[in-house]
Motif scaffolding. Structure first.
Motif, short mmCIF file in Angstrom:
data_model
loop_
_atom_site.label_atom_id
_atom_site.label_comp_id
_atom_site.label_asym_id
_atom_site.label_seq_id
_atom_site.Cartn_x
_atom_site.Cartn_y
_atom_site.Cartn_z
N MET A 192 0.84 -1.20 0.00
CA MET A 192 0.00 0.00 0.00
C MET A 192 0.87 1.26 0.00
O MET A 192 0.56 2.25 -0.66
N LYS A 193 1.98 1.19 0.73
CA LYS A 193 2.89 2.34 0.79
C LYS A 193 3.55 2.59 -0.56
O LYS A 193 3.83 3.74 -0.93
N ALA A 194 3.80 1.52 -1.31
CA ALA A 194 4.49 1.65 -2.60
C ALA A 194 3.56 2.12 -3.72
O ALA A 194 4.03 2.59 -4.76
N THR A 215 1.33 6.18 -14.96
CA THR A 215 2.00 5.41 -13.89
C THR A 215 1.30 5.56 -12.54
O THR A 215 1.70 4.92 -11.57
N THR A 216 0.29 6.39 -12.47
CA THR A 216 -0.42 6.62 -11.21
C THR A 216 -1.28 5.40 -10.85
O THR A 216 -2.02 4.89 -11.69
N TYR A 217 -1.17 4.95 -9.61
CA TYR A 217 -1.96 3.81 -9.14
C TYR A 217 -3.35 4.27 -8.68
O TYR A 217 -4.34 3.60 -8.93
N VAL A 245 -1.71 2.41 10.92
CA VAL A 245 -0.48 1.77 10.45
C VAL A 245 0.17 2.56 9.33
O VAL A 245 1.39 2.65 9.23
N LEU A 246 -0.67 3.16 8.50
CA LEU A 246 -0.17 3.87 7.32
C LEU A 246 -1.13 4.98 6.94
O LEU A 246 -2.34 4.83 7.09
N GLY A 247 -0.59 6.10 6.45
CA GLY A 247 -1.42 7.18 5.93
C GLY A 247 -2.12 7.97 7.01
O GLY A 247 -1.56 8.25 8.07
N GLY A 271 -1.42 20.98 -0.53
CA GLY A 271 -1.55 21.26 -1.95
C GLY A 271 -2.99 21.15 -2.45
O GLY A 271 -3.91 20.87 -1.69
N LYS A 272 -3.15 21.38 -3.74
CA LYS A 272 -4.47 21.37 -4.37
C LYS A 272 -4.97 19.93 -4.57
O LYS A 272 -4.20 18.99 -4.59
N GLY A 273 -6.27 19.84 -4.73
CA GLY A 273 -6.85 18.55 -5.06
C GLY A 273 -7.43 17.84 -3.86
O GLY A 273 -7.12 18.16 -2.70
N ALA A 274 -8.27 16.84 -4.14
CA ALA A 274 -8.97 16.08 -3.10
C ALA A 274 -8.24 14.78 -2.78
O ALA A 274 -8.85 13.72 -2.64
N TYR A 275 -6.93 14.87 -2.66
CA TYR A 275 -6.12 13.66 -2.45
C TYR A 275 -6.18 13.17 -0.99
O TYR A 275 -6.28 13.97 -0.06
N TYR A 276 -6.11 11.85 -0.85
CA TYR A 276 -5.99 11.23 0.46
C TYR A 276 -5.12 10.00 0.30
O TYR A 276 -5.33 9.20 -0.62
N PRO A 277 -4.11 9.83 1.16
CA PRO A 277 -3.15 8.73 0.97
C PRO A 277 -3.71 7.36 1.32
O PRO A 277 -4.68 7.24 2.08
#
Length: 455
Positions: A287-289, A299-301, A329-331, A337-343
């Protein structure tokens, strides 16, 4: 009426505006749609199939343009967007080829000189559709409904109106008469008025549980048939004989596909305690990778969530789960930054009563749950108000099948992520809705199953 504004969730930029229509305008159009149905219901399966195959050809020819539109409007990675359009073409061809046989009259032997069951179209079907698969969700309803002789009216999500109008344009381009498929860009609060219109004979909705309850209540009050495909909190049982490499590959894609925004996504991973630590360690590494980034990058997952408010709501669910005892555990951190990103995020030691166990987390957040043994795993998987999809990962398929039969869900897959296939029925139980889409079961949801008896 205010226009609908489409915003790119990857960067927050406005990419399109689309005119709203009033309830009065919508009802005037419904009168024309009814007239279109009066003609369409008399067409043969062969005539409908020719147009449906034309539509499939258009979807194939315009794949890249439509995929780019879906990616721009809701953040789907471009590779998955292309596959979505491909699947739309697959479904249209399936019903073009099989609708005639799926709706063939069925002779029933009785004391009558002739008795049989016939399947006749009902009229205008309203579809209230979500943004997460902006093309496929619509085609999944429209292909069987129209091949059965019905006509369709679409109320699509506001943030994907570009896709909604593109679908309507594709139907027209394919040669479907005007009124057979119509996009209504109306406010959500006006859906009630449309359902109540006497022209509408049935409603299908894919979306959230609250939306489903609201639509079902209105439709029920007006005695109109509904099919609901709502949320899910799909559990995948990881047995102690599972190949951990394969299991964690599946779990990674299962949680991150469509940026984690899929009703049938793997959300709860119920892992037997003998392999729990090994699974969690390998899963965390994968998941981290996984690369989070611009969805047009090949190349974006996984990309952003569809809207910033959805991202923020998801983060609140993560924080609540942690406060209830889940281990991060992660994230779990909103990026700058811009955008609705979440890890990509992993919550471990999740137990019943926690937000991450009890409710749907619609984004790239995985809940990892420890089970004492096989029976405990089944109990944990079934301990949910939802019942859409489920799965079992094992090296012993016979063992997996026995467990799959015990899981309380409309779909149970062994060693594979749950998918919708036009050859198989798709739908849920419990708070995940009722009714079925796809296959012969789906095309018969919106027909009059009529008995004919000749003495």
């Amino acid at each position: 009426m205010k226009n609908t504004i489409s915003i790119n969730p990857a960067n927050g930029e406005t990419i399109g505006t689309y005119p709203r229509i009033t309830v009065t305008e919508a009802k005037e159009t419904l009168v024309k749609v009814k007239k279109a149905f009066d003609s369409w219901k008399k067409t043969s399966f062969e005539e409908r199939a020719t147009l449906m195959k034309n539509l499939a050809d258009i979807l194939d020819a315009d794949n890249e343009k439509l995929a780019q539109l879906a990616t721009a409007e809701m953040g789907k990675t471009i590779g998955q967007a292309r596959k979505e359009i491909e699947k739309c073409a697959l479904v249209t061809r399936y019903y073009a080829d099989h609708a005639d046989s799926l709706l063939k009259d069925e002779t029933v032997k009785t004391e009558a000189s002739k008795s049989y069951v016939t399947f006749q179209p009902m009229g205008t079907v309203l579809a209230v559709m979500p943004w997460n698969f902006p093309f496929y969700q619509v085609i999944r309803f429209a292909a069987p409904a129209l091949m059965a002789g019905n006509v369709g009216v679409l109320k699509h999500a506001s943030n994907v109106q570009g896709c909604a109008f593109a679908i309507e344009e594709a139907f027209i381009k394919a040669g479907f008469p005007k009124g057979i498929f119509t996009n209504f860009n109306i406010n959500a609060e006006n859906v009630k008025d449309i359902i109540e219109d006497q022209t509408i004979v049935a409603v299908t909705l894919t979306g959230s549980e609250p939306a489903g309850r609201s639509v079902a209540a209105i439709a029920g009050q007006n005695l109109k048939k509904t099919v609901l495909e709502l949320g899910g909190s799909d559990a995948y049982i990881i047995l102690d004989d599972a190949d951990l490499e394969a299991a964690t590959d599946l779990a990674t894609f299962g949680r991150l596909q469509n940026n984690g925004q899929t009703c049938i996504a793997a959300k709860r991973f119920v892992v037997l305690e003998s392999i729990y630590d090994a699974f969690l360690a390998l899963y965390t590494t994968k998941m981290k990778a996984a690369k989070m980034g611009e969805p047009t990058d090949e190349t974006t997952y996984y990309g952003p969530l569809a809207r910033v408010n959805l991202r923020d709501d998801l983060h609140k669910q993560v924080e609540k789960s942690i406060s209830q005892g889940a281990r991060l555990v992660l994230g779990g951190t909103i990026p700058e930054g811009k955008g609705a990103y979440y890890p990509a995020t992993i919550l471990a030691e999740v137990t019943p009563g926690m937000e991450a166990f009890d409710n749907e987390l619609f984004g790239p957040v995985a809940s990892v749950i420890k089970a004492k043994d096989e029976n405990h795993a089944i109990a944990l998987a079934n301990n949910s108000v939802f019942g859409l999809g489920s799965g079992v990962i094992t090296s012993n398929t016979e063992r997996g099948e026995k467990i799959a039969l015990q899981l309380e869900a409309g779909n149970s897959f062994v060693n594979k992520l749950v998918v919708s296939d036009p050859r198989m029925p798709f739908g849920g139980i419990k708070n995940s809705g009722f009714g079925r889409e796809l296959s012969g079961y789906g095309i018969r949801e919106f027909v009059n199953i009529k008995t004919i008896w000749i003495e």
